[in-house]
Structures are given as structure tokens and as C-alpha cells.
Design a protein around this motif. Structure first.
Motif, PDB file in Angstrom:
ATOM      1  N   GLY A   1      -4.877 -28.849 -17.308  1.00 55.19           N
ATOM      2  CA  GLY A   1      -4.484 -27.834 -16.336  1.00 55.19           C
ATOM      3  C   GLY A   1      -5.361 -26.631 -16.471  1.00 55.19           C
ATOM      4  O   GLY A   1      -5.052 -25.558 -16.103  1.00 55.19           O
TER       5      GLY A   1
ATOM      6  N   THR B   1      -8.380 -23.561 -12.364  1.00 54.34           N
ATOM      7  CA  THR B   1      -8.903 -24.809 -12.931  1.00 54.34           C
ATOM      8  C   THR B   1      -9.503 -25.680 -11.839  1.00 54.34           C
ATOM      9  O   THR B   1     -10.559 -26.297 -12.015  1.00 54.34           O
TER      10      THR B   1
ATOM     11  N   ASP C   1     -12.720 -22.773 -19.416  1.00 56.78           N
ATOM     12  CA  ASP C   1     -11.339 -22.657 -18.928  1.00 56.78           C
ATOM     13  C   ASP C   1     -10.444 -22.179 -20.060  1.00 56.78           C
ATOM     14  O   ASP C   1     -10.132 -22.926 -20.974  1.00 56.78           O
ATOM     15  N   GLU C   2     -10.059 -20.925 -19.988  1.00 61.21           N
ATOM     16  CA  GLU C   2      -9.238 -20.305 -21.021  1.00 61.21           C
ATOM     17  C   GLU C   2      -9.734 -20.638 -22.424  1.00 61.21           C
ATOM     18  O   GLU C   2      -8.994 -21.189 -23.238  1.00 61.21           O
TER      19      GLU C   2
HETATM   20 MG   LIG Z   1      -5.583 -23.910 -15.241  1.00 63.12          MG
END
Ligand SMILES: [Mg+2]
Ligand SMILES: Nc1ncnc2c1ncn2[C@@H]1O[C@H](COP(=O)(O)OP(=O)(O)OP(=O)(O)O)[C@@H](O)[C@H]1O
Lengths: 400, 238
Positions: free
Chosen positions: A400, B52, B175-176
Motif C-alpha cells: 500500500g 502509492t 514510498d514512506e
Molecule cells: Mg500508500
């Protein structure tokens, strides 16, 4: 490029090895099965080879002497030995008995052979120890598998026999070890009844007015003697002169002696094709089932191993690894598993094979065929896992 | 700072719809974005806003459903992929850093990084040299022969960053990347990314929720309801 399959295996080698060993034991069982079949064929083959005969003359219309009972008079050899192409003949009598010796029960085949002069067909072609039978009575040559020792005395029915020689790989078509004794003794073992039976038989003959006629002296004794004496054997083994055509001699015997004669090729057909046909099918079924089970297990293991790597495979795809690399990794692992399994299987079959009561013959050709089949099964089984791996979405690596 | 002529990334009206019919979700409704080589850009937005999804489209991991995408002046997507080999694109031109540093557990630290150049056809020795160089730059060279599972979370993240840089990819999508880290380590990671951007002229997009690191970006894209708007950041020094 590094070998991803190898690295993955090394990373979890304990699990991989354990699985390989488990698979190996299954493959070992399969190889042993094939070995049991080869052993049966070999038992038949050595029986034919070691008899030293080129022709087997048996009771008309029977598949004797090994596959069916056959009984012929013990003087028919005289007529046969004079025929052109015949070098040497020998009567032989076979019977399988349960022998109790030294507190152990063994199934053995008693073989009665002519011992009046050396080189008659029927005797073991070579001895592992000791000497041939020289006396006309109560000497024996035993196969090593009987457990008998040289010089030992063994009781067979009513008499004690001295083991004067030891033979090797002398077995019946069902794998029972042989004990060779003089023909006369074998006939006695085969056809003589115990004392009570003899007494009964004599009394019955005496009570029969046809045999016990007043005024015909000697008739009763002759009848009783005929009834208690055996003049039969199971086969006449015929050795041919070099260059003689077995089929021609066999057909002469069939025509003139009203007996059935088998050549070596026909005897092989009887022993190897006919006698063990059912067992061969039985073992064949087992082999097929074991192959399917092996395939299923390999497929399952490789599939599980692959599913456990979904994330890694997704990452590999994400960073640009080709399908070829991913499929190669899975295929190599399947083949590696098969390789370990085969090694373990071959070694364990070799270890436990001799412990089997019957002869287990592990042929190198069977091992090679087994190896090829195992590898093919593994390659085939890995296809499921490869298909699953190629369907993995690289997006799964990101989550995610 | 003078800018090169061609942006590393240019998106115009990029759309992504998941599913079809009633179940369809419009995750991206026309994203415009320009990222230049050598800059670290923040991408922020509430959960489910499409961050995302945007990175996946940029990384050619999923296919957009409309719009236009250019990497280093080359059209990659224009209502359909314009290049045949997406895996080679990902391998050679894009580095990924995920929220969790998905390293390959059966390879050691060096080979995790070296795998990329190897996949690109470099020989093992050259690939490992490159890996070691990056691991040194990211200060994890002392763990070069360790197993991935023996590293701390921060060390793993740095190895993942090294991997994303291994093929000199002109674009890095993160992503993060700091989510599993404490704020001090998070800032270290961002500092490293900034250094790399300057050193290798890499364009870096960092998705984050982290209040501590948002002020470090010079430029920030906000994404909401599938659309982006640009905003100047504080560009605070770390
Ligand atoms: Mg995400
Ligand atoms: N594979 C998918 N199929 C259908 N819908 C999806 C799929 N992936 C994402 N979505 C939807 O698209 C929207 C954007 O999702 P995305 O994962 O890009 O959000 P995000 O900004 O990364 O959120 P977060 O901050 O929680 O990670 C969400 O509404 C999500 O439910």
C-alpha cells in the motif's frame, strides 16, 4: 550473475536437505521396487544359466520343471543321450521344502543331481567353498543363503546330510536357496512316504486280493516294492555338442520321445515372461504409483517453497529480473531437490537392498533411467510453481 | 541552482482507474508533475489519496489509464505504453525504496545491492565493487557480509537505498522510506537521499506522512482526490 537458487537453498539448507532426504527415501523405495523386479528376473536367469543345460526335457504338455510340475521316468535319458547333437544328459529332481535347521526355518529347494560322474548338467557350475558331491548318498552342496556351513550336518526329512560344498547364487525361480543332493536321495525325499504311511500302504496292498493272490508267490512283494520305490524325475537336462541346433534337437525329442523339450530361449520365456508376469505387473503398478506420488510431492514442495518467496519474487521482478531468471531459480531448486533425493535414494536402496529376503538387483542402467525420470518429474513438477511465480504481480512488492 | 533542460519526470493529466463499472475507483484523476534531476521532492496527502498509485505508475509497475508520462524527455506512456520492455526500464532507470525495506533474505548485504548491476549484465566483481562503494557512502559498509536479518531497521533501509542507487538510476521512488524509523534515523535517511540527489543528479520522489521530514523538502506535491497541486517547501537544512 549469482546463483539465486543456490543462495536460497544455502539460506535454508536444513529444511531443503531434510526435504531432500525425505524425498530420497521415497525414491529409494522406488529404486528398490525396480531392484526387486530385476532380482526376480535374475533369479530366473541364474537358474537357467547354472543348470548348465541347453535343453530341458519334461513331461509332455507341461511347462516344467520350474513353472509347472513335471514327472518323467528316470531312464528316458538313455534314449536321449544317443541322439545326434546331444553331448551329455542329467536327470534332475526339484522340490521345495521347509527346512528347520539350528532353530531357524528356511524355505529351500532340494535339487537332486546325478553324481555318478562329473560334468553332468545340473550340478553348480562353481563352488564358493568345498568340493563336489562324491558319494552317492547323504552329501549336500548348499547355497550360502541357507546359512549352512561347510562340514555341518543337516537333517532333511529322514536323513542327515553332510555339507561338503557351498555354492553362491544358486536359487530357485522364487529366490529360495538350493541344496544339492544325490538324485537317489532327492527321489527318496520327494516320493517316499513316512513309515506309518508305508505300513498303511503295505497293509492296503496286502488286503487287495488282486495283489495278494494265493499261488502267485512274490507278487505282493513286487507290488509293494513298486509302490514304495520312485523311478521318476522332474526333468532331463541336456547339454548339446558345440554347434548343434537346439531347436532341431528339441523337435527330434518331441517327435520321437513323446516328451516336451524346451530350448534355453523357451525356458527364459517361461521363467521370465510367464512365471513372473503377474509379479512384474504388480511391481509395475507400484512403480507408476510411486512415480506419481514423487511427482506430487516434488510439485507440492516446490510450490510451497515458491509461495513462501512471493515477496522476494515480486521484488526481483520490480528491480527488473527477467522471467527467465525467476523460472530458472525455481527449476534449479526442483532439480536440486531431485538430485539430493536421487543420491539419498540410491544410497539407501544400496544399504537396505541386501537386507531384503529376496535378491534385490540394482542395475546401473536402472539407476541412470531412474535419475533421468526423477529429474524429468522434478522439472515437470516445477512448472506449477513457475507458473505461479510468473503470475506474481511486481506491484505486490510495494504494497500500500 | 541552474536547472538542466529536460526534466527527469514529466506527467501531464495522468489518470489511473482501478477496476471497472460500479466497482471502479478513480485513484488518479489527471496528475501534472515535473521533477528535475538532482532534486528531492515530497509527495504528501491523506491516506487513500493515490500516492502509492502514482509511484506505481511512475515506476511502470502498473499501467495508467490515461494521460502522458515522460522520463528524461522520452515518452514512456501516452494512452498506452510506448516502450516494449518495462522490466528493463525498471532495472536501468528507476530505483525503488519501499516503506518496508524488502531486501532478499537469502542474499547477504553486498549481494542485495550488487544484484541490480548483475541483472543489468555487469560481472560479479564489478557489481560488488559498486555495491561496496554505495554501502560505504551510506555508512553500512561494516555490515557488508552480514545477513539481511541481522541488520537493524535503519541499516536495512540504508541498504535498500543503496540498492535503489546501484544502477545509477536517474529516478528514485521512495514510498514512506522513513515509516519504520525513529525521527533521528528518518532524518538521516532523508539527508542521505539529498546527498545522493546532489552527487548523482538523481531525481527523487519521497512519499511521506512524517511531520518531521516534510519541512526538509524544497518542493512538495500535495495530492488529494486524485489530483496534485504544487507548493514550495521550507527546504530546512538537516
Ligand atoms: Mg500508500
Ligand atoms: N489494486 C487496487 N484495486 C482497487 N483499488 C485500489 C487498488 N490500489 C489502490 N486502490 C484504491 O486507490 C486509492 C488510492 O490508493 P493508494 O494506495 O494510492 O493510496 P495512498 O495514498 O498510497 O494511501 P496510504 O497513505 O494509505 O498508503 C484508494 O482509494 C485505494 O483504495
Amino acid at each position: 550473475m549469482i546463483n539465486l537458487a543456490g543462495r536460497d537453498i544455502l539460506h535454508g539448507w536444513g529444511k531443503f536437505l531434510f526435504t531432500g532426504v525425505g524425498l530420497g527415501l521415497l525414491i529409494g523405495a522406488t529404486l528398490t521396487m525396480a531392484g526387486v523386479f530385476r532380482g526376480m528376473v535374475d533369479d530366473g536367469q541364474v537358474l537357467i544359466d547354472n543348470s548348465g543345460a541347453d535343453l530341458w526335457v519334461v513331461q509332455q504338455g507341461t511347462l516344467g520343471p520350474y513353472a509347472e510340475p513335471s514327472s518323467i521316468r528316470d531312464d528316458v535319458w538313455r534314449g536321449i543321450s544317443g541322439m545326434p547333437g546331444v553331448a551329455e544328459t542329467g536327470n534332475a529332481a526339484y522340490l521345495t521344502i521347509q527346512m528347520a535347521h539350528a532353530g531357524r526355518e528356511t524355505r529351500v529347494m532340494i535339487v537332486g543331481i546325478e553324481v555318478d560322474r562329473p560334468n553332468r548338467p545340473g550340478a553348480p557350475p562353481y563352488l564358493a567353498a568345498g568340493r563336489p558331491i562324491l558319494q552317492g548318498h547323504y552329501e549336500a552342496i548348499a547355497d550360502e543363503k541357507t546359512g549352512l556351513k561347510l562340514g555341518e550336518r543337516v537333517r532333511i526329512r529322514r536323513h542327515d546330510y553332510t555339507v561338503v560344498g557351498l555354492a553362491r547364487r544358486m536359487v530357485s525361480s522364487s529366490g529360495d536357496p538350493m541344496i544339492f543332493v544325490p538324485l537317489k536321495d532327492a527321489q527318496e525325499i520327494q516320493f517316499l512316504r513316512d513309515n506309518d504311511a508305508l505300513v498303511n500302504e503295505r497293509a492296503r496292498t496286502a488286503a487287495n486280493p488282486a495283489f495278494n493272490r494265493p499261488g502267485v508267490p512274490g507278487l505282493l512283494e513286487a507290488a509293494q516294492g513298486a509302490a514304495t520305490q520312485s523311478r521318476n524325475v522332474n526333468t532331463v537336462l541336456v547339454r548339446l555338442t558345440p554347434g548343434a541346433d537346439p531347436e532341431a534337437v528339441a523337435s527330434e525329442i518331441r517327435r520321437w520321445k513323446r516328451l516336451t523339450a524346451y530350448t534355453r530361449a523357451q525356458m527364459e520365456d517361461i521363467l521370465i515372461a510367464k512365471l513372473i508376469a503377474t509379479s512384474a505387473k504388480q511391481i509395475g503398478m507400484f512403480l507408476v504409483i510411486l512415480a506419481i506420488v514423487t511427482a506430487a510431492i516434488v510439485a507440492f514442495i516446490i510450490y510451497t517453497m515458491t509461495l513462501a518467496k512471493v515477496r522476494e519474487i515480486a521484488v526481483l521482478k520490480l528491480i527488473g529480473a527477467r522471467n527467465r531468471i525467476i523460472a530458472g531459480m525455481i527449476l534449479q531448486q526442483a532439480l536440486g531437490l531431485g538430485f539430493i533425493g536421487f543420491l539419498v535414494g540410491r544410497v539407501s536402496a544400496g544399504l537396505w537392498g541386501p537386507a531384503f529376503p529376496k535378491y534385490v538387483l540394482l542395475l546401473p542402467a536402472d539407476a541412470i533411467a531412474g535419475f533421468v525420470i526423477v529429474m524429468a518429474i522434478c522439472a515437470l513438477a516445477s512448472l506449477f510453481a513457475i507458473r505461479a511465480a510468473l503470475a506474481i504481480d511486481p506491484a505486490e512488492a510495494i504494497g500500500g | 541552482m541552474d536547472r538542466p533542460d529536460t526534466p527527469a519526470i514529466r506527467l501531464t493529466g495522468l489518470k489511473k482507474r482501478y477496476g471497472t463499472g460500479d466497482a471502479a475507483v478513480d485513484a488518479l484523476k489527471g496528475v501534472d508533475m515535473t521533477i528535475w534531476p538532482g532534486e528531492v521532492v515530497g509527495l504528501v496527502g491523506p491516506s487513500g489519496s493515490g500516492k502509492t498509485t502514482l509511484l506505481k505508475c511512475l515506476g511502470a509497475v502498473i499501467e495508467p489509464t490515461g494521460g502522458h508520462m515522460e522520463l528524461a524527455g522520452e515518452t514512456i506512456y501516452d494512452h498506452g505504453w510506448k516502450i516494449p520492455d518495462l522490466r528493463a526500464l525498471r532495472r536501468d532507470r528507476i530505483g525503488f525504496v519501499f516503506q518496508a525495506p524488502y531486501l532478499i533474505p537469502f542474499l547477504d548485504v553486498t549481494d542485495n545491492v550488487a544484484l541490480l548491476p548483475m541483472l543489468a549484465g555487469k560481472d560479479n566483481a564489478a557489481a560488488r565493487r559498486r555495491a561496496l562503494e554505495l554501502l560505504t557512502a551510506l555508512d553500512v559498509a561494516h555490515r557488508a557480509r552480514a545477513q539481511v536479518s541481522q541488520l537493524s531497521g535503519g541499516e536495512q533501509q540504508r541498504v535498500a537505498i543503496a540498492r535503489s542507487l546501484a544502477n545509477h538510476a536517474p529516478i528514485i521512488l521512495a514510498d514512506e522510506p522513513t515509516a519504520p524509523l525513529d525521527s533521528e534515523r528518518a532524518l538521516t535517511v532523508i539527508r542521505i537521499l539529498n546527498e545522493m540527489a546532489v552527487q548523482y543528479q538523481t531525481a527523487i520522489i519521497v512519499v511521506t506522512h512524517d511531520e518531521k521530514i516534510i519541512p526538509t523538502f524544497k518542493r512538495i506535491y500535495h495530492i488529494r482526490d486524485g489530483k496534485t497541486h504544487e507548493e514550495a517547501g521550507e527546504g530546512r537544512a538537516i
